[in-house]
Design an enzyme around this catalytic site. Structure first.
Site, PDB file in Angstrom:
ATOM      1  N   HIS A 381       0.805  -1.226   0.000  1.00  0.00           N
ATOM      2  CA  HIS A 381       0.000   0.000   0.000  1.00  0.00           C
ATOM      3  C   HIS A 381       0.835   1.271   0.000  1.00  0.00           C
ATOM      4  O   HIS A 381       0.274   2.358   0.172  1.00  0.00           O
ATOM      5  CB  HIS A 381      -0.921   0.048   1.214  1.00  0.00           C
ATOM      6  CG  HIS A 381      -2.000  -0.985   1.225  1.00  0.00           C
ATOM      7  ND1 HIS A 381      -3.256  -0.770   0.692  1.00  0.00           N
ATOM      8  CD2 HIS A 381      -2.016  -2.246   1.690  1.00  0.00           C
ATOM      9  CE1 HIS A 381      -3.999  -1.857   0.868  1.00  0.00           C
ATOM     10  NE2 HIS A 381      -3.266  -2.765   1.468  1.00  0.00           N
ATOM     11  N   LYS A 575      -8.044  14.019   4.506  1.00  0.00           N
ATOM     12  CA  LYS A 575      -7.187  12.836   4.491  1.00  0.00           C
ATOM     13  C   LYS A 575      -6.167  13.017   5.595  1.00  0.00           C
ATOM     14  O   LYS A 575      -6.074  14.104   6.170  1.00  0.00           O
ATOM     15  CB  LYS A 575      -6.492  12.635   3.142  1.00  0.00           C
ATOM     16  CG  LYS A 575      -5.941  13.918   2.495  1.00  0.00           C
ATOM     17  CD  LYS A 575      -5.430  13.668   1.091  1.00  0.00           C
ATOM     18  CE  LYS A 575      -6.473  13.828   0.012  1.00  0.00           C
ATOM     19  NZ  LYS A 575      -6.698  12.659  -0.805  1.00  0.00           N
ATOM     20  N   ARG A 576      -5.390  11.969   5.917  1.00  0.00           N
ATOM     21  CA  ARG A 576      -4.323  12.134   6.897  1.00  0.00           C
ATOM     22  C   ARG A 576      -3.433  13.294   6.468  1.00  0.00           C
ATOM     23  O   ARG A 576      -3.222  13.525   5.275  1.00  0.00           O
ATOM     24  CB  ARG A 576      -3.481  10.851   6.989  1.00  0.00           C
ATOM     25  CG  ARG A 576      -4.185   9.689   7.655  1.00  0.00           C
ATOM     26  CD  ARG A 576      -4.675  10.014   9.027  1.00  0.00           C
ATOM     27  NE  ARG A 576      -3.603  10.326   9.937  1.00  0.00           N
ATOM     28  CZ  ARG A 576      -3.236   9.595  10.976  1.00  0.00           C
ATOM     29  NH1 ARG A 576      -3.864   8.491  11.260  1.00  0.00           N
ATOM     30  NH2 ARG A 576      -2.239   9.961  11.753  1.00  0.00           N
ATOM     31  N   LYS A 581       0.939  14.428   0.770  1.00  0.00           N
ATOM     32  CA  LYS A 581      -0.436  14.709   0.347  1.00  0.00           C
ATOM     33  C   LYS A 581      -0.631  16.206   0.081  1.00  0.00           C
ATOM     34  O   LYS A 581      -1.637  16.637  -0.467  1.00  0.00           O
ATOM     35  CB  LYS A 581      -1.430  14.223   1.397  1.00  0.00           C
ATOM     36  CG  LYS A 581      -1.398  12.699   1.580  1.00  0.00           C
ATOM     37  CD  LYS A 581      -2.402  12.238   2.615  1.00  0.00           C
ATOM     38  CE  LYS A 581      -2.282  10.777   2.979  1.00  0.00           C
ATOM     39  NZ  LYS A 581      -2.977   9.865   2.051  1.00  0.00           N
ATOM     40  N   THR A 686      -8.576   6.638  -1.863  1.00  0.00           N
ATOM     41  CA  THR A 686      -9.914   6.081  -2.029  1.00  0.00           C
ATOM     42  C   THR A 686     -10.960   7.164  -1.814  1.00  0.00           C
ATOM     43  O   THR A 686     -12.082   7.045  -2.307  1.00  0.00           O
ATOM     44  CB  THR A 686     -10.167   4.910  -1.045  1.00  0.00           C
ATOM     45  OG1 THR A 686      -9.636   5.263   0.223  1.00  0.00           O
ATOM     46  CG2 THR A 686      -9.517   3.644  -1.531  1.00  0.00           C
ATOM     47  N   LYS A 690     -14.757   8.313  -3.565  1.00  0.00           N
ATOM     48  CA  LYS A 690     -15.993   8.649  -2.840  1.00  0.00           C
ATOM     49  C   LYS A 690     -16.522  10.004  -3.301  1.00  0.00           C
ATOM     50  O   LYS A 690     -17.733  10.175  -3.512  1.00  0.00           O
ATOM     51  CB  LYS A 690     -15.722   8.680  -1.330  1.00  0.00           C
ATOM     52  CG  LYS A 690     -15.334   7.329  -0.780  1.00  0.00           C
ATOM     53  CD  LYS A 690     -14.744   7.399   0.628  1.00  0.00           C
ATOM     54  CE  LYS A 690     -14.029   6.083   0.939  1.00  0.00           C
ATOM     55  NZ  LYS A 690     -13.134   6.149   2.097  1.00  0.00           N
TER      56      LYS A 690
HETATM   57  C1  26V Z   1       2.599   4.984   6.739  1.00  0.00           C
HETATM   58  C2  26V Z   1       3.557   5.742   7.363  1.00  0.00           C
HETATM   59  C3  26V Z   1       4.034   5.346   8.693  1.00  0.00           C
HETATM   60  C4  26V Z   1       5.303   6.044   9.104  1.00  0.00           C
HETATM   61  C5  26V Z   1       5.277   7.490   8.765  1.00  0.00           C
HETATM   62  C6  26V Z   1       5.066   7.732   7.322  1.00  0.00           C
HETATM   63  C7  26V Z   1       4.016   6.890   6.723  1.00  0.00           C
HETATM   64  C8  26V Z   1       3.497   7.206   5.510  1.00  0.00           C
HETATM   65  C9  26V Z   1       2.532   6.456   4.913  1.00  0.00           C
HETATM   66  C10 26V Z   1       2.081   5.333   5.528  1.00  0.00           C
HETATM   67  C11 26V Z   1       1.039   4.574   4.794  1.00  0.00           C
HETATM   68  C12 26V Z   1       0.966   3.118   5.086  1.00  0.00           C
HETATM   69  C13 26V Z   1       0.155   2.378   4.133  1.00  0.00           C
HETATM   70  C14 26V Z   1      -1.154   3.033   3.778  1.00  0.00           C
HETATM   71  O1  26V Z   1      -1.965   3.347   4.620  1.00  0.00           O
HETATM   72  N1  26V Z   1      -1.360   3.220   2.496  1.00  0.00           N
HETATM   73  C15 26V Z   1      -2.568   3.762   1.939  1.00  0.00           C
HETATM   74  O2  26V Z   1      -3.374   2.675   1.511  1.00  0.00           O
HETATM   75  C16 26V Z   1      -4.586   3.086   0.886  1.00  0.00           C
HETATM   76  C17 26V Z   1      -5.371   1.844   0.577  1.00  0.00           C
HETATM   77  O3  26V Z   1      -4.710   1.101  -0.383  1.00  0.00           O
HETATM   78  C18 26V Z   1      -4.281   3.909  -0.343  1.00  0.00           C
HETATM   79  O4  26V Z   1      -5.483   4.353  -0.899  1.00  0.00           O
HETATM   80  C19 26V Z   1      -3.404   5.102   0.017  1.00  0.00           C
HETATM   81  O5  26V Z   1      -3.020   5.773  -1.156  1.00  0.00           O
HETATM   82  C20 26V Z   1      -2.176   4.633   0.769  1.00  0.00           C
HETATM   83  O6  26V Z   1      -1.419   5.734   1.252  1.00  0.00           O
END
Ligand code: 26V
Length: 844
Positions: A381, A575-576, A581, A686, A690
């Site tokens: 992801h 979003k986060r 982003k 996602t 929506k």
């Molecule tokens: C995690 C972390 C943790 C440490 C700090 C930086 C950081 C940055 C990003 C993440 C994301 C972890 C994986 C995630 O949540 N991915 C999301 O998954 C969604 C479902 O597939 C997708 O729509 C998003 O684009 C994607 O960011």
């Protein structure tokens, strides 16, 4: 129970069949009323003295739960009898949101429940509002897992979700003068009417200890700590089907024998209940801080706890079902079980399955490996290097010594295979290996590499992202195993994200398509295209949007005290909060807009398109730059919203505590939404789906699923800007080498902040991060400076388009019409066929 006759005369063959007898609850409207009253009187959670909104919610929810349990038991028995291959979705996150509206909607009993509640003196919306969100997730990955469960149930697929029952899910966000504050959110404070504890489903999970080798050479993991995993099940009803599947959430508890009565009676309370305290920590919070060693250890414990409990459960079910059909063969395990890893968080399922097969079941390495690698598949992801999980080998040795041995062996065998069969790839081993010992002081385990090596299938979550996996992140593996890599573009459930959150628009769609079949066959939305110019549809479409905008405006006023103009363009980014982003790009654009409005004459201003720019999202508690962005948005909002010259033209609102149920109010009321990540960095997104589904136009980059959304709805209906993914590395280099000439508008916006226009907070470090040579870190790594001019140009196009409402409405209708592809039903059907190998098993 034997062959006793039950009350309705149904013969009972098996002990378990008692659960198939009819329940006294009914879906008939007259009986729903008495069922709610019955719950209010007899449920032991409250004294039957009052019946306020909160109690009405619990009574209603419990009455709905009765309906669900009936279907749930039937589904369980049906699957048990038919014994189809099942998928087990392992995820550290689920963002279920509220369940009441969704459950009665999926069961199609909204009307009956609304009537019953009216009779009791309540509006169903107010009662639904009482429910706390189940926020056992952090962002898109968790919400995706929840959308997937909805689609799995709706498509009658045999599958389970497995996760952890965190006591405190995602924090509650409060905005103060300092910016974001995090508060613990106890979603279980009262109780959750949707979960059912299964006291008979308990497994032991071991931590620490050591490996014992017997005289025959077999290995056994012994000693250490044992914590018990106790199952809590949440029913997941499908839409217009009886099938109701389970989300099984594990809670941690210590064994009674680990409570030291002697110590306790001696007054040493803490040491007496040490293991109980440790057990409580495991499911206390989602993503505990991991800057300390203790924090890292706790996260690894959580991950292993999920994996071990789930696999023990899966194996127990496999044995139970096969035992009835003669002795089971382990070779048939992959034809009965598929395990999907939602990102690398549940990677430990791989060595745990190997351990269970070898050490407990006596399989040899080759057989265990064959079973494991044919069972497990992995979804990636993110390609962000900092988000790709790496664990120090030392911590795994300490917590899971047997698993570390297995991981080392997988790594060794993988490297041997490369040397034996792909000798030209010897130089690639350092990037492909699982165990990186380049720093002998601190060897590192790369979880994504372990997943790729051990899974039969690896998939990305949008076409662009899957291409990046094959050509960049996992390029070397793709050259050895080209068939292993797939794309599964994400999707969203049309039930929650259109039918239930936007009933006005849904009715219009059903009316014009002359059927509500689009709810389970979203491709039918394309039928709206033929009416894209129809003035009657325009009028209805616009009035539905207005109704949702009104509701949103009321919500904003209630939560923030800001009153917004319902005729302004509602522009939303939710979003986060993350640098990639680029909420910073959005707010810089808003600042520039504000400055220009200030400089205009009254006549000039009157020609401007009025806008309400809304932000929502949580910043990770230790992510300083993200928190600075939250503070900046709020500071800018305070100035702009109190500037009487500008008020009719611009408002900037930060909607606090963004979560699933807030999204359900924001998205229907949106007209423009921003999906503006640096190209190549957002795996899919996602919320873009929506918004588009709800007729909201998108301003965005060619990133993640934006690319496919634009293809589907037509490029004329999408406000595109920014660098393309394949140019990003070059642009970053140019920026580093000082070859970048910033746009005057960009400089002006930054300068305005530095001038102190938005207060005295020190935004220096945030603004410095946008400079090519900021002296530290990555110097505008996210290319805000590069993309700013094209972003502003696209925003000008938005303003122009909005002035022509006829054109805007047409674009809006075409957005909805083009969203068929983005149903999670489509995504799940592809997973089922192309990865999991499972088939529908509908309950008759
Ligand atoms: C995690 C972390 C943790 C440490 C700090 C930086 C950081 C940055 C990003 C993440 C994301 C972890 C994986 C995630 O949540 N991915 C999301 O998954 C969604 C479902 O597939 C997708 O729509 C998003 O684009 C994607 O960011």
């Amino acid at each position: 129970m034997g062959t006793e006759k039950a009350n309705e005369g149904a013969p009972v063959q098996l002990q378990g069949e008692i659960f198939r007898l009819p329940l006294p609850s009914s879906e008939k409207p007259s009986e729903i009323f008495s069922n709610i009253v019955h719950q209010a009187q007899y449920n032991p959670h409250f004294l039957p003295l009052k019946f306020d909104q909160e109690q009405a919610f619990y009574a209603t929810a419990l009455s709905v739960r009765d309906q669900l349990i009936k279907r749930w038991n039937e589904t369980y028995f049906h699957f048990h009898k038919n014994d189809p291959k099942q998928t087990y979705y392992l995820s550290m996150e689920y963002l279920q949101g509220r369940a009441l509206t969704n459950a009665i909607g999926n069961l199609e009993i909204q009307g009956a429940y609304a009537d019953a509640l009216t009779k009791l003196g309540y509006e169903i919306e107010d009662i639904a509002d009482q429910e706390k969100d189940a926020a056992l997730g952090n962002g898109g990955l968790g919400r995706l897992a929840s959308c997937f469960l909805d689609s799995i149930a709706t498509l009658n697929l045999p599958a389970w979700g497995y996760g952890l029952r965190y006591r405190y899910g995602l924090f509650r966000q409060r905005i103060s003068k300092e910016g974001q504050e995090e508060l613990a959110e106890d979603w279980l404070e009262k109780f959750s009417p949707w979960e059912v504890v299964r006291h008979d489903v308990v497994y032991s999970v071991r931590f620490f200890g050591h490996v014992e080798i017997s005289s025959t050479g077999s290995r056994k993991w012994v000693d250490g700590e044992i914590i018990q995993a106790l199952a809590y099940d949440v029913p997941i009803p499908g839409y217009k089907t009886k099938n109701t599947i389970s989300l099984r959430l594990w809670d941690a508890k210590a064994r009674a024998e680990d409570f030291n009565l002697f110590e306790f009676n001696a007054g040493h309370y803490e040491s007496a209940s040490q293991l109980h305290i440790k057990a409580q920590q495991i499911c206390a919070v989602l993503y505990p801080g991991d800057t300390t060693e203790n924090g890292k250890l706790l996260r690894l414990k959580q991950q292993f706890f999920l994996c071990s409990a789930s696999l023990q459960d899966i194996i127990a079910r496999f044995k139970e079902r096969r035992d009835g059909k003669g002795t089971y063969q382990w070779t048939e395990f992959p034809s009965k079980v598929s395990v999907q890893l939602n990102d690398t968080h549940p990677t430990l399922a791989i060595p745990e399955l190997m351990r269970l097969l070898m050490d407990d079941e006596g399989l040899g390495w080759d057989q265990a490996w064959d079973v494991t690698s044919r069972t497990v598949s992995y979804t990636n992801h993110t390609v962000l290097p900092e988000a790709l999980e790496k664990w120090s080998q030392a911590i795994i040795w300490k917590l899971l010594p047997r698993h570390m041995e297995i991981i080392e062996e997988i790594d060794k065998r993988f490297k041997d295979m490369i040397r034996a069969t792909h000798c030209d790839m010897e130089t690639k081993i350092p990037v492909m290996q699982i165990l990186d010992e380049s720093n002998p002081e601190k060897p590192i385990v790369h979880m994504a590499n372990l997943c790729v090596v051990s899974s039969h299938t690896v998939n990305g979550v949008a076409q662009l992202h899957s291409d990046i996996l094959k050509t960049e992140l996992f390029v070397d593996y793709a050259s050895i195993w080209p068939g292993k890599f797939q794309n599964k573009t994400n999707g969203i459930t049309p039930r929650r994200w259109l039918r239930f959150c936007n009933p006005e628009l849904s009715s219009i769609i059903t009316k014009w398509l002359k059927s509500d079949a689009w709810i389970t066959n979203l491709d039918l939305l394309s039928g709206l295209r033929q009416f894209a110019d129809n003035v009657e549809l325009h009028a209805e479409w616009s009035s539905a949007k207005m109704a949702s905008k009104r509701r949103l405006a009321q919500y904003i006023f209630h939560k923030t005290g800001v009153s917004v103009d319902q005729n302004s363009l509602f522009d939303i980014q939710i979003k986060r909060i993350h640098e990639y982003k680029r909420q910073l790009l959005n707010i810089l654009g808003a600042i520039y807009r504000y400055k220009k409005l200030k400089e205009m004459s009254t006549e000039e201003r009157q020609k401007a398109t009025p806008r309400t720019i809304m932000f929502g999202g949580k910043a990770f508690a230790t992510y300083t730059n993200a928190k600075r962005v939250v503070k900046l948005v709020n500071d800018v909002g305070s100035v702009v919203n109190n500037d009487s010259d500008i008020n009719d033209y611009l408002k900037i609102v930060f909607v606090p505590n963004y979560n699933v149920s807030v999204a359900e109010i924001l998205i229907p009321g949106s007209e423009l939404s921003q999906h503006i990540s640096t190209a190549g960095m957002e795996a899919s997104g996602t919320s873009n789906m929506k918004f588009a589904l709800n007729g909201c136009l998108i301003i965005g980059t060619l990133d993640g699923a934006n690319v496919e959304i634009r293809e589907e709805i037509g490029e004329d209906n999408f406000f595109l800007f920014g660098a393309k993914a394949d140019n990003v590395p070059r642009l970053r280099k140019e920026r580093e080498n000082g070859l970048f000439k910033p746009d005057a508008r960009f400089e002006e916006a930054k300068h305005f902040i530095r001038s102190g226009a938005f207060g005295s907070y020190d935004y220096g470090p945030l603004l410095d991060s946008l400079e090519g040579n900021c002296g530290y870190g990555r110097g505008d790594y996210f290319l805000v400076g590069h993309d700013f001019p094209s972003y502003m140009d696209a925003q000008d196009q938005v303003d122009e388009a909005y002035k022509d409402q006829k054109r805007w409405l047409k674009m809006s209708i075409l957005s909805t019409a083009g969203c068929g592809k983005f149903s999670s039903d489509r995504t799940i059907a592809q997973y089922a066929k192309e990865i999991w190998g499972i088939n529908p098993c509908p309950v008759p």
